[in-house]
Structures are given as structure tokens and as C-alpha cells.
Design a protein around this motif. Structure first.
Motif, PDB file in Angstrom:
ATOM      1  N   LEU A 131      46.770  88.705 -69.572  1.00 38.49           N
ATOM      2  CA  LEU A 131      46.335  89.657 -68.548  1.00 38.49           C
ATOM      3  C   LEU A 131      46.933  89.360 -67.180  1.00 38.49           C
ATOM      4  N   LYS A 132      47.591  88.196 -67.062  1.00 41.61           N
ATOM      5  CA  LYS A 132      48.084  87.721 -65.766  1.00 41.61           C
ATOM      6  C   LYS A 132      46.934  87.689 -64.760  1.00 41.61           C
ATOM      7  N   ALA A 133      45.849  87.044 -65.206  1.00 38.25           N
ATOM      8  CA  ALA A 133      44.641  86.967 -64.390  1.00 38.25           C
ATOM      9  C   ALA A 133      44.925  86.282 -63.061  1.00 38.25           C
ATOM     10  N   ASP A 134      44.304  86.836 -62.009  1.00 44.12           N
ATOM     11  CA  ASP A 134      44.393  86.240 -60.684  1.00 44.12           C
ATOM     12  C   ASP A 134      43.244  85.270 -60.442  1.00 44.12           C
ATOM     13  N   LEU A 135      42.153  85.439 -61.184  1.00 43.30           N
ATOM     14  CA  LEU A 135      40.986  84.562 -61.096  1.00 43.30           C
ATOM     15  C   LEU A 135      40.368  84.433 -62.473  1.00 43.30           C
ATOM     16  N   PHE A 136      39.887  83.245 -62.782  1.00 47.30           N
ATOM     17  CA  PHE A 136      39.172  82.992 -64.032  1.00 47.30           C
ATOM     18  C   PHE A 136      37.869  82.304 -63.667  1.00 47.30           C
ATOM     19  N   ILE A 137      36.758  82.915 -64.082  1.00 48.86           N
ATOM     20  CA  ILE A 137      35.441  82.365 -63.777  1.00 48.86           C
ATOM     21  C   ILE A 137      34.654  82.265 -65.074  1.00 48.86           C
ATOM     22  N   SER A 138      34.360  81.036 -65.481  1.00 47.98           N
ATOM     23  CA  SER A 138      33.598  80.787 -66.698  1.00 47.98           C
ATOM     24  C   SER A 138      32.134  80.581 -66.323  1.00 47.98           C
ATOM     25  N   LEU A 139      31.240  81.333 -66.962  1.00 50.19           N
ATOM     26  CA  LEU A 139      29.813  81.306 -66.638  1.00 50.19           C
ATOM     27  C   LEU A 139      29.024  80.523 -67.674  1.00 50.19           C
ATOM     28  N   HIS A 140      28.139  79.674 -67.174  1.00 53.20           N
ATOM     29  CA  HIS A 140      27.300  78.844 -68.038  1.00 53.20           C
ATOM     30  C   HIS A 140      25.953  78.602 -67.375  1.00 53.20           C
ATOM     31  N   PHE A 141      25.002  78.116 -68.162  1.00 52.13           N
ATOM     32  CA  PHE A 141      23.758  77.560 -67.647  1.00 52.13           C
ATOM     33  C   PHE A 141      23.721  76.114 -68.092  1.00 52.13           C
ATOM     34  N   ASN A 142      23.209  75.265 -67.254  1.00 54.90           N
ATOM     35  CA  ASN A 142      23.148  73.841 -67.516  1.00 54.90           C
ATOM     36  C   ASN A 142      21.907  73.496 -68.335  1.00 54.90           C
ATOM     37  N   ASP A 143      21.889  72.314 -68.884  1.00 53.86           N
ATOM     38  CA  ASP A 143      20.739  71.809 -69.625  1.00 53.86           C
ATOM     39  C   ASP A 143      20.682  70.291 -69.422  1.00 53.86           C
ATOM     40  N   ALA A 144      19.485  69.754 -69.462  1.00 53.10           N
ATOM     41  CA  ALA A 144      19.318  68.299 -69.316  1.00 53.10           C
ATOM     42  C   ALA A 144      17.982  67.899 -69.915  1.00 53.10           C
ATOM     43  N   PRO A 145      17.902  66.687 -70.454  1.00 50.07           N
ATOM     44  CA  PRO A 145      16.614  66.216 -70.986  1.00 50.07           C
ATOM     45  C   PRO A 145      15.566  66.088 -69.884  1.00 50.07           C
ATOM     46  N   ASP A 146      15.995  65.809 -68.668  1.00 49.30           N
ATOM     47  CA  ASP A 146      15.083  65.687 -67.529  1.00 49.30           C
ATOM     48  C   ASP A 146      14.676  67.094 -67.076  1.00 49.30           C
ATOM     49  N   THR A 147      13.432  67.441 -67.289  1.00 46.50           N
ATOM     50  CA  THR A 147      12.970  68.790 -66.940  1.00 46.50           C
ATOM     51  C   THR A 147      12.908  69.017 -65.437  1.00 46.50           C
ATOM     52  N   ASN A 148      13.070  67.960 -64.644  1.00 46.55           N
ATOM     53  CA  ASN A 148      13.103  68.103 -63.187  1.00 46.55           C
ATOM     54  C   ASN A 148      14.506  68.399 -62.664  1.00 46.55           C
ATOM     55  N   ALA A 149      15.511  68.322 -63.517  1.00 46.99           N
ATOM     56  CA  ALA A 149      16.880  68.607 -63.099  1.00 46.99           C
ATOM     57  C   ALA A 149      16.977  70.067 -62.689  1.00 46.99           C
ATOM     58  N   GLN A 150      17.643  70.315 -61.578  1.00 51.86           N
ATOM     59  CA  GLN A 150      17.793  71.687 -61.105  1.00 51.86           C
ATOM     60  C   GLN A 150      19.022  71.806 -60.225  1.00 51.86           C
ATOM     61  N   GLY A 151      19.469  73.013 -60.045  1.00 50.58           N
ATOM     62  CA  GLY A 151      20.554  73.277 -59.119  1.00 50.58           C
ATOM     63  C   GLY A 151      21.810  73.829 -59.759  1.00 50.58           C
ATOM     64  N   ILE A 152      22.710  74.165 -58.876  1.00 48.35           N
ATOM     65  CA  ILE A 152      23.978  74.811 -59.226  1.00 48.35           C
ATOM     66  C   ILE A 152      25.101  73.803 -59.056  1.00 48.35           C
ATOM     67  N   GLU A 153      26.054  73.844 -59.964  1.00 49.41           N
ATOM     68  CA  GLU A 153      27.268  73.066 -59.794  1.00 49.41           C
ATOM     69  C   GLU A 153      28.451  73.891 -60.263  1.00 49.41           C
ATOM     70  N   VAL A 154      29.582  73.655 -59.635  1.00 51.75           N
ATOM     71  CA  VAL A 154      30.795  74.401 -59.956  1.00 51.75           C
ATOM     72  C   VAL A 154      31.906  73.392 -60.210  1.00 51.75           C
ATOM     73  N   TYR A 155      32.627  73.592 -61.305  1.00 49.98           N
ATOM     74  CA  TYR A 155      33.674  72.656 -61.708  1.00 49.98           C
ATOM     75  C   TYR A 155      35.068  73.231 -61.472  1.00 49.98           C
ATOM     76  N   VAL A 156      35.955  72.323 -61.099  1.00 52.18           N
ATOM     77  CA  VAL A 156      37.375  72.588 -60.913  1.00 52.18           C
ATOM     78  C   VAL A 156      38.116  71.539 -61.737  1.00 52.18           C
ATOM     79  N   TYR A 157      39.294  71.878 -62.220  1.00 55.58           N
ATOM     80  CA  TYR A 157      40.093  70.938 -63.003  1.00 55.58           C
ATOM     81  C   TYR A 157      40.412  69.690 -62.180  1.00 55.58           C
ATOM     82  N   ASP A 158      40.271  68.520 -62.820  1.00 57.65           N
ATOM     83  CA  ASP A 158      40.444  67.268 -62.090  1.00 57.65           C
ATOM     84  C   ASP A 158      41.870  66.722 -62.085  1.00 57.65           C
ATOM     85  N   GLY A 159      42.783  67.407 -62.731  1.00 64.07           N
ATOM     86  CA  GLY A 159      44.172  66.940 -62.756  1.00 64.07           C
ATOM     87  C   GLY A 159      45.045  67.710 -61.787  1.00 64.07           C
ATOM     88  N   PRO A 160      46.349  67.459 -61.862  1.00 56.64           N
ATOM     89  CA  PRO A 160      47.265  68.183 -60.988  1.00 56.64           C
ATOM     90  C   PRO A 160      47.236  69.678 -61.309  1.00 56.64           C
TER      91      PRO A 160
END
Length: 184
Positions: free
Chosen positions: A97-126
Motif C-alpha cells: 500500500l506504500k503506507a505513510d503510517l502504520f499503527i498497531s492497536l492492542h490492549f495490555n494485560d498483566a497479572p497485577d490487577t493494579n497495573a494501568q496506563g498507556i504505553e506506545v512502542y517504537v522499534y529499538d533498532g536502527p
């Protein structure tokens, strides 16, 4: 919560229009509702499946996208039904598609039921688009946290295949919209 997510993501994409200012064609935005098919992703306390929730949000977002943008943009999904699409197939679609933007959507999960909040990931390499991806990630994080009053868990760097495969193709981020057990 569903409408709120659509509005938030609409505002998020509206801020992405700056990427199209130098383009002579409509902005190509590929939204990736994570998981699908046999891969349910996280499960909410009421049995809500991440794969269904992110697909519903992505569909509503693309359906309502024209009311959010002032500039022409084309929105695509990596999947339109409850099917398992391989990670390589998701990124191949972005390339086709020659995409100009790619946004992958997810919901987080954790065993700790007090865990909350938003985080956004970017590739860690060059990456050719590292600066744009980081800017997009911070913009998304700030907008979502401001509108939802969720904690900002930060912009993080990871080696997710969808980000790695697109590192030299377009700005790409993976958004954890919150912890599924907080809401569902």
C-alpha cells in the motif's frame, strides 16, 4: 468506552496529518488491529477478547475517519474480520500500500490487577523513520493520556516484528491502549 476510543484515535490520526504536508497524494494510513482468529490476545475480566475489541475500534475509526481529517487520507486495516493474519503479511500489506503510517492497536494485560496506563512502542533498532516514529509515539501517548486520564507508562522501545519490518519503510508504532482488565 467504545465511542471514547474512536474519538481518541480520531484525534490521534488528525495530529498525524502533518506527515502528509509534503506528499502530493493522499496519506496512506494502515491500522493494524492486533491478534485475530485463534490468537485472542488478552482477555478482560468480563470475557471480552482483545482481538474483538481492537477490531471494533479500528473499524469504527476508519468508518468515521473522514470526519476527523481535513486533508485527504486513505485508511486501511490489516484485517476486517476475525482472522489470523501473519505478522509478515501485515507488514507486506503496508509495503504494498506504500503506507505513510502504520499503527498497531492492542490492549495490555498483566497479572497485577493494579497495573494501568498507556504505553506506545517504537522499534529499538536502527530505522530510517526513527525520529518520526518517536514523535508519533509521544503524540499518541500525550493525547490518549490527556483524554482518558490514564497513566502514561511511556514511549518504549521494542523489537516487535511489525515495527522491525517497517523500520525503513514508514513511521510505525504499536499502541497499548490501556490494560484490558481496567475496562472490560
Amino acid at each position: 468506552m467504545k465511542l471514547q476510543n474512536v474519538i481518541i484515535l480520531g484525534l490521534l490520526l488528525k495530529c498525524c496529518v502533518c506527515f502528509s504536508q509534503s506528499l502530493q497524494r493522499p496519506l496512506q494510513i494502515l491500522i493494524d488491529p492486533g491478534h485475530g482468529g485463534v490468537d485472542s490476545g488478552a482477555v478482560g475480566k468480563n470475557g471480552v477478547l482483545e482481538k474483538d475489541l481492537v477490531l471494533q475500534i479500528a473499524k469504527q475509526l476508519t468508518w468515521n475517519a473522514s470526519s476527523f481529517d481535513h486533508k485527504p487520507a486513505h485508511y486501511y486495516l490489516t484485517r476486517y474480520a476475525d482472522t489470523l493474519i501473519g505478522l509478515r503479511d501485515r507488514t507486506d500489506l503496508a509495503k504494498q500500500l506504500k503506507a505513510d503510517l502504520f499503527i498497531s492497536l492492542h490492549f495490555n494485560d498483566a497479572p497485577d490487577t493494579n497495573a494501568q496506563g498507556i504505553e506506545v512502542y517504537v522499534y529499538d533498532g536502527p530505522s530510517r523513520y526513527r525520529k518520526e516514529s518517536v514523535w508519533l509515539a509521544y503524540t499518541i501517548l500525550e493525547k490518549l493520556a490527556g483524554l482518558t486520564k490514564q497513566n502514561k507508562r511511556g514511549v518504549k522501545f521494542g523489537d516487535f516484528q511489525v515495527l522491525r519490518d517497517l523500520s525503513n519503510r514508514c513511521p510505525a508504532v504499536l499502541v497499548e491502549l490501556g490494560f484490558i482488565k481496567e475496562f472490560f
